[in-house]
Design a protein around this motif. Sequence first.
Motif, PDB file in Angstrom:
ATOM      1  N   LEU A  72      -7.986  -0.145  -0.663  1.00 34.37           N
ATOM      2  CA  LEU A  72      -6.810  -0.044  -0.065  1.00 34.37           C
ATOM      3  C   LEU A  72      -5.618  -0.691  -0.715  1.00 34.37           C
ATOM      4  CD1 LEU A  72      -4.496   1.115   1.822  1.00 34.37           C
ATOM      5  CD2 LEU A  72      -4.522  -0.915   3.715  1.00 34.37           C
ATOM      6  N   ASN A  73      -4.522   0.744  -1.561  1.00 29.83           N
ATOM      7  CA  ASN A  73      -3.496   0.320  -2.043  1.00 29.83           C
ATOM      8  C   ASN A  73      -2.611   1.460  -2.596  1.00 29.83           C
ATOM      9  OD1 ASN A  73      -4.671   1.629  -4.995  1.00 29.83           O
ATOM     10  ND2 ASN A  73      -6.318   0.594  -4.586  1.00 29.83           N
ATOM     11  N   PRO A  74      -1.640   1.079  -3.143  1.00 29.88           N
ATOM     12  CA  PRO A  74      -0.349   2.611  -3.746  1.00 29.88           C
ATOM     13  C   PRO A  74      -1.437   3.077  -4.078  1.00 29.88           C
ATOM     14  CG  PRO A  74       0.504  -0.234  -4.094  1.00 29.88           C
ATOM     15  CD  PRO A  74      -0.894  -0.378  -3.714  1.00 29.88           C
ATOM     16  N   TYR A  75      -2.644   3.154  -4.252  1.00 21.98           N
ATOM     17  CA  TYR A  75      -3.228   4.351  -5.156  1.00 21.98           C
ATOM     18  C   TYR A  75      -4.246   5.568  -4.433  1.00 21.98           C
ATOM     19  CZ  TYR A  75      -1.199   3.536 -10.257  1.00 21.98           C
ATOM     20  OH  TYR A  75      -0.786   2.443 -10.944  1.00 21.98           O
ATOM     21  N   SER A  76      -4.911   4.608  -3.527  1.00 23.45           N
ATOM     22  CA  SER A  76      -5.157   5.868  -2.454  1.00 23.45           C
ATOM     23  C   SER A  76      -4.877   5.592  -0.809  1.00 23.45           C
ATOM     24  CB  SER A  76      -6.351   4.475  -1.599  1.00 23.45           C
ATOM     25  OG  SER A  76      -5.834   3.394  -1.234  1.00 23.45           O
ATOM     26  N   VAL A  77      -3.241   6.090  -1.180  1.00 20.85           N
ATOM     27  CA  VAL A  77      -2.794   6.553  -0.118  1.00 20.85           C
ATOM     28  C   VAL A  77      -1.873   7.244  -0.596  1.00 20.85           C
ATOM     29  CG1 VAL A  77      -0.801   5.753   1.849  1.00 20.85           C
ATOM     30  CG2 VAL A  77      -2.744   4.188   0.997  1.00 20.85           C
ATOM     31  N   LEU A  78      -2.294   8.879   0.509  1.00 16.58           N
ATOM     32  CA  LEU A  78      -0.845   9.539   0.149  1.00 16.58           C
ATOM     33  C   LEU A  78      -0.181   9.330   1.677  1.00 16.58           C
ATOM     34  CD1 LEU A  78      -0.814  12.374  -1.704  1.00 16.58           C
ATOM     35  CD2 LEU A  78      -2.033  13.327   1.091  1.00 16.58           C
ATOM     36  N   VAL A  79       1.108  10.080   0.946  1.00  9.43           N
ATOM     37  CA  VAL A  79       2.428  10.696   1.072  1.00  9.43           C
ATOM     38  C   VAL A  79       3.105  12.117   1.403  1.00  9.43           C
ATOM     39  CG1 VAL A  79       4.661   9.919   1.669  1.00  9.43           C
ATOM     40  CG2 VAL A  79       3.752   8.498   0.745  1.00  9.43           C
ATOM     41  N   THR A  80       2.862  12.527   2.391  1.00 11.58           N
ATOM     42  CA  THR A  80       3.017  13.957   2.092  1.00 11.58           C
ATOM     43  C   THR A  80       4.132  14.187   2.575  1.00 11.58           C
ATOM     44  OG1 THR A  80       3.266  14.063   4.641  1.00 11.58           O
ATOM     45  CG2 THR A  80       1.467  13.921   4.465  1.00 11.58           C
ATOM     46  N   GLU A  81       4.645  15.659   2.580  1.00 10.66           N
ATOM     47  CA  GLU A  81       6.427  15.914   2.300  1.00 10.66           C
ATOM     48  C   GLU A  81       6.578  15.532   3.286  1.00 10.66           C
ATOM     49  OE1 GLU A  81       9.592  19.881   1.493  1.00 10.66           O
ATOM     50  OE2 GLU A  81       6.621  20.226   1.770  1.00 10.66           O
ATOM     51  N   GLU A  82       7.024  15.344   4.734  1.00  5.43           N
ATOM     52  CA  GLU A  82       7.359  15.021   5.995  1.00  5.43           C
ATOM     53  C   GLU A  82       6.787  13.245   5.885  1.00  5.43           C
ATOM     54  OE1 GLU A  82       4.255  16.812   5.476  1.00  5.43           O
ATOM     55  OE2 GLU A  82       5.353  18.401   5.940  1.00  5.43           O
ATOM     56  N   GLU A  83       6.500  13.144   4.802  1.00  5.93           N
ATOM     57  CA  GLU A  83       7.036  10.971   5.421  1.00  5.93           C
ATOM     58  C   GLU A  83       5.435  11.080   5.942  1.00  5.93           C
ATOM     59  OE1 GLU A  83       8.184  10.388   2.701  1.00  5.93           O
ATOM     60  OE2 GLU A  83       9.939  10.950   1.959  1.00  5.93           O
ATOM     61  N   LYS A  84       4.155  11.479   6.375  1.00  6.79           N
ATOM     62  CA  LYS A  84       3.422  11.272   6.751  1.00  6.79           C
ATOM     63  C   LYS A  84       2.270  10.589   6.412  1.00  6.79           C
ATOM     64  CE  LYS A  84       4.665  12.513  10.345  1.00  6.79           C
ATOM     65  NZ  LYS A  84       5.256  11.646  11.776  1.00  6.79           N
ATOM     66  N   ILE A  85       1.483   9.039   6.983  1.00  8.09           N
ATOM     67  CA  ILE A  85       1.044   9.045   5.591  1.00  8.09           C
ATOM     68  C   ILE A  85      -0.804   9.102   5.857  1.00  8.09           C
ATOM     69  CG2 ILE A  85      -0.735   6.525   5.043  1.00  8.09           C
ATOM     70  CD1 ILE A  85       2.392   6.656   4.231  1.00  8.09           C
ATOM     71  N   PHE A  87      -5.171   9.008   3.929  1.00  8.07           N
ATOM     72  CA  PHE A  87      -5.815   7.709   2.991  1.00  8.07           C
ATOM     73  C   PHE A  87      -7.129   9.096   1.898  1.00  8.07           C
ATOM     74  CE2 PHE A  87      -6.534   3.267   5.603  1.00  8.07           C
ATOM     75  CZ  PHE A  87      -4.939   3.400   5.622  1.00  8.07           C
ATOM     76  N   LEU A  88      -6.971   8.714   0.948  1.00  6.66           N
ATOM     77  CA  LEU A  88      -7.693   9.346  -0.024  1.00  6.66           C
ATOM     78  C   LEU A  88      -9.328   8.942   0.279  1.00  6.66           C
ATOM     79  CD1 LEU A  88      -6.535   8.896  -3.578  1.00  6.66           C
ATOM     80  CD2 LEU A  88      -5.510  10.381  -1.686  1.00  6.66           C
ATOM     81  N   ASP A  89     -10.158  10.188   0.478  1.00  6.27           N
ATOM     82  CA  ASP A  89     -11.546  10.057   0.655  1.00  6.27           C
ATOM     83  C   ASP A  89     -12.303   9.939  -0.658  1.00  6.27           C
ATOM     84  OD1 ASP A  89     -13.880  10.602   1.368  1.00  6.27           O
ATOM     85  OD2 ASP A  89     -13.768  13.273   1.422  1.00  6.27           O
ATOM     86  N   LEU A  90     -12.612   8.524  -0.713  1.00  2.72           N
ATOM     87  CA  LEU A  90     -12.869   8.020  -1.996  1.00  2.72           C
ATOM     88  C   LEU A  90     -14.354   8.769  -2.355  1.00  2.72           C
ATOM     89  CD1 LEU A  90     -11.579   4.357  -0.959  1.00  2.72           C
ATOM     90  CD2 LEU A  90     -10.899   6.071  -2.248  1.00  2.72           C
TER      91      LEU A  90
END
Length: 237
Positions: A72-85, A87-90
């Motif tokens: 978990l870090n800023p490179y593994s979290v996706l922010v959508t256009e609606e500001e939803k969160i 997690f990337l599928d690692l």
Amino acid sequence: MITEKKYEVLKFIEYDGKCRVAMDCVQGRLLVHRLNDRQGITKEIIFNWFALIAGELEKYHRCRKGQCYRYLNPYSVLVTEEEKILFLDLSAGSNGFVLKNMQKPAMREHFVKPVIHIRESTKMSPDFYGFGKTIQFILARTETYISLSKIEEYLLVGVIEKCLGENPKKKFDNLKQIQKELPKTHHKNYEKQRKKIILIILVVLLLLLAIRFGKNAADTGWTRYNRAEAFVFAVRM
């Protein structure tokens, strides 16, 4: 500014009290890139991100039967256009850059829990640590244009400290505790949090005043006692 692109992510589906995970391809920006664009980022948005990240982490643990997400870090979290969160599928090959990033000394230093602390912590501590560091990262990147109240700072410092778990007496045991202590704006519990903190501060101030008043009273009594003794001594002389 980096534009949105599609990433393979984890989506959690809850039904009848149960949770299962599915893979999907969703358009958005990595959290680290979203923070480069100030547009639309408010205190309410980042507080909501904190809550959403904690929520996704809690669902991940439930779906994977207590298994850690680990990266978990800023490179593994996706922010959508609606500001939803999300997690990337690692496990997806297209997201291999996340694992490569974690091999960099700077990333490991900031987002990987030191081994000495892992031995002393709970099974979920790597995710708690990553969450605390991600909160720190978001706050650091937004501090020039997002103002926090003293109470909000107090709450966030407490959450980060317990997430990092460097003090065995101050750490979280589960995500429910984290979710409960996160500051909230425009939420029915926010006023309760604010009043609780104010009450604690008032109690501490009253205790300090009582201690100081008691000390002054004791000093005054001692002074009077000494004067009386001096008077008696003078009479006897």
